[in-house]
Scaffold this active site. Structure first.
Site, PDB file in Angstrom:
ATOM      1  N   SER A  14       0.820  -1.216   0.000  1.00 63.99           N
ATOM      2  CA  SER A  14       0.000   0.000   0.000  1.00 63.99           C
ATOM      3  C   SER A  14       0.856   1.270   0.000  1.00 63.99           C
ATOM      4  O   SER A  14       1.841   1.373   0.743  1.00 63.99           O
ATOM      5  CB  SER A  14      -0.905   0.009   1.234  1.00 63.99           C
ATOM      6  OG  SER A  14      -1.550   1.260   1.327  1.00 63.99           O
ATOM      7  N   THR A  61      -9.702  -0.778   2.494  1.00 67.38           N
ATOM      8  CA  THR A  61      -9.605  -1.107   1.083  1.00 67.38           C
ATOM      9  C   THR A  61     -10.054  -2.553   0.894  1.00 67.38           C
ATOM     10  O   THR A  61     -10.635  -3.153   1.804  1.00 67.38           O
ATOM     11  CB  THR A  61      -8.173  -0.784   0.564  1.00 67.38           C
ATOM     12  OG1 THR A  61      -8.132  -1.047  -0.817  1.00 67.38           O
ATOM     13  CG2 THR A  61      -7.092  -1.574   1.272  1.00 67.38           C
ATOM     14  N   LYS A  65     -14.458  -2.792   2.202  1.00 65.53           N
ATOM     15  CA  LYS A  65     -15.262  -1.571   2.096  1.00 65.53           C
ATOM     16  C   LYS A  65     -16.743  -1.792   2.415  1.00 65.53           C
ATOM     17  O   LYS A  65     -17.384  -0.915   2.985  1.00 65.53           O
ATOM     18  CB  LYS A  65     -15.115  -0.956   0.703  1.00 65.53           C
ATOM     19  CG  LYS A  65     -13.729  -0.374   0.450  1.00 65.53           C
ATOM     20  CD  LYS A  65     -13.662   0.274  -0.912  1.00 65.53           C
ATOM     21  CE  LYS A  65     -12.238   0.723  -1.212  1.00 65.53           C
ATOM     22  NZ  LYS A  65     -12.134   1.375  -2.524  1.00 65.53           N
ATOM     23  N   ASP A 102     -13.721   7.869  -2.658  1.00 62.53           N
ATOM     24  CA  ASP A 102     -13.193   7.394  -3.949  1.00 62.53           C
ATOM     25  C   ASP A 102     -13.687   8.248  -5.114  1.00 62.53           C
ATOM     26  O   ASP A 102     -12.906   8.669  -5.973  1.00 62.53           O
ATOM     27  CB  ASP A 102     -13.597   5.933  -4.200  1.00 62.53           C
ATOM     28  CG  ASP A 102     -12.810   4.969  -3.338  1.00 62.53           C
ATOM     29  OD1 ASP A 102     -11.686   5.324  -2.936  1.00 62.53           O
ATOM     30  OD2 ASP A 102     -13.316   3.862  -3.072  1.00 62.53           O
ATOM     31  N   ALA A 128     -19.650  -2.708 -13.644  1.00 64.19           N
ATOM     32  CA  ALA A 128     -20.752  -2.328 -12.745  1.00 64.19           C
ATOM     33  C   ALA A 128     -20.614  -3.042 -11.406  1.00 64.19           C
ATOM     34  O   ALA A 128     -21.587  -3.473 -10.802  1.00 64.19           O
ATOM     35  CB  ALA A 128     -22.087  -2.660 -13.411  1.00 64.19           C
ATOM     36  N   GLY A 129     -19.365  -3.151 -10.937  1.00 69.10           N
ATOM     37  CA  GLY A 129     -19.105  -3.755  -9.631  1.00 69.10           C
ATOM     38  C   GLY A 129     -18.898  -2.678  -8.578  1.00 69.10           C
ATOM     39  O   GLY A 129     -19.334  -1.532  -8.746  1.00 69.10           O
ATOM     40  N   GLY A 130     -18.208  -3.044  -7.511  1.00 67.98           N
ATOM     41  CA  GLY A 130     -18.003  -2.125  -6.388  1.00 67.98           C
ATOM     42  C   GLY A 130     -17.252  -0.856  -6.775  1.00 67.98           C
ATOM     43  O   GLY A 130     -17.596   0.236  -6.324  1.00 67.98           O
ATOM     44  N   GLY A 240      -5.014   5.234 -12.352  1.00 72.53           N
ATOM     45  CA  GLY A 240      -5.708   5.783 -11.191  1.00 72.53           C
ATOM     46  C   GLY A 240      -4.835   6.246 -10.039  1.00 72.53           C
ATOM     47  O   GLY A 240      -5.344   6.419  -8.922  1.00 72.53           O
TER      48      GLY A 240
END
Ligand code: ATR
Length: 271
Positions: A14, A61, A65, A102, A128-130, A240
């Site tokens: 991380s 994370t 979540k 986020d 179309a997920g989390g 990202g």
């Protein structure tokens, strides 16, 4: 010293401790921030122990979540819509406030760092997920003319429309329905690029000057999706990392009441 942490599994790589340490130095806050390996089975106990031992806030994370969402006593509106919490804050020493930074982190990167305007634009979100659910609300609030939501399993995109239609224009579609359409901004929110795969996309999907944005980031080199964007002639194709910094900055602001600057930090994390 006020204590903060990121919980997740795996968590060893991380970047969050480095980012928050940088923010703390920049804003002269006295605080610590560590990465703690926590899995779904021990989440409940770990949260309780952390706050008992002086903890003030936690970032959560993968894969925590949704559990953090359930654990929060109070939720921000955007966390409620997204069904997930990436930031917990201890209120008055007893209650837990849950937020999801986020989406706003993505918007900060798109608008403030990359200078993009979303208003009136045609946006395509893949997946179309989390991860998608965390960004759709803030994207719709920025008033695109239409947000197309394409997913391999169409029913999941349709379910997402039911959640978000009250905020703005959203159109659930299959990948096949994208033929002949063009977009100003294409955001990859599928987990495909984590395994080096690409969703089956038609060619000529990008309008003149279009931007491609991958929610996933790579510590070195380009992601499969950002490479695809370059090949397809995107004006800009980025991963990202900027969103990671943005979500961290908004979490920091929630905890400490001061908004840190993220300028130049990307280059420090990925020289
Ligand atoms: P995350 O939390 O990362 O969003 P998720 O909730 O499991 O993970 O969602 C993964 C998303 O990536 C889904 O939209 C999934 O499509 P399906 O709903 O049809 O399963 C999408 N996805 C994963 N691998 C993919 C691939 N190879 N091609 C296209 N879509 C993919």
């Amino acid at each position: 010293m006020d204590r903060y942490a990121v919980f997740g599994f795996p968590i060893g790589h991380s970047l969050s401790p480095m980012i928050h340490q940088h923010f703390a130095e920049q804003t002269q806050q006295s605080m610590s921030y560590e990465a703690i390996e926590v899995n779904a089975d021990t989440f409940e106990t770990n949260v309780t122990d952390f706050f008992k031992s002086g903890g003030k806030g936690i970032n959560c994370t993968v894969p925590l979540k949704e559990l953090a969402f359930k654990k929060a006593d109070e939720l921000s509106q955007r966390a409620r819509f997204s069904g997930a919490v990436n930031t917990l804050k201890l209120l008055e020493g007893v209650r837990l406030y849950g937020d999801n930074t986020d989406g706003i982190g993505l918007l900060s990167d798109l608008q403030d760092n990359l200078g993009l305007s979303i208003k009136g634009k045609r946006i395509l979100v893949l997946g179309a997920g989390g991860a998608a659910r965390g960004i759709i609300g803030p994207l719709l609030e920025a008033k695109p003319s239409m947000l197309w939501l394409a997913n391999r399993t169409l029913s999941k995109a349709q379910a997402m429309e039911a959640v978000f239609a009250s905020i703005g224009n959203i159109k659930p579609v299959s990948f096949e329905q994208l033929y002949g359409e063009q977009f100003d901004l294409v955001i990859n929110a599928t987990s495909a690029s984590l395994s080096g795969a690409m969703p089956p996309l038609p060619r000529k999907l990008l309008a003149q000057g279009a931007v491609c944005y991958d929610l996933a980031y790579s510590k070195e080199g380009a992601t499969v999706f950002t490479k695809w964007g370059v090949e397809q002639g995107a004006a800009l194709s980025v991963d990202g990392l900027g969103m990671l910094l943005g979500q961290a900055a908004h979490a920091f602001n929630l905890w400490r009441g001061v908004m840190p600057d993220t300028i130049g930090l990307k280059e420090k994390l990925r020289p």
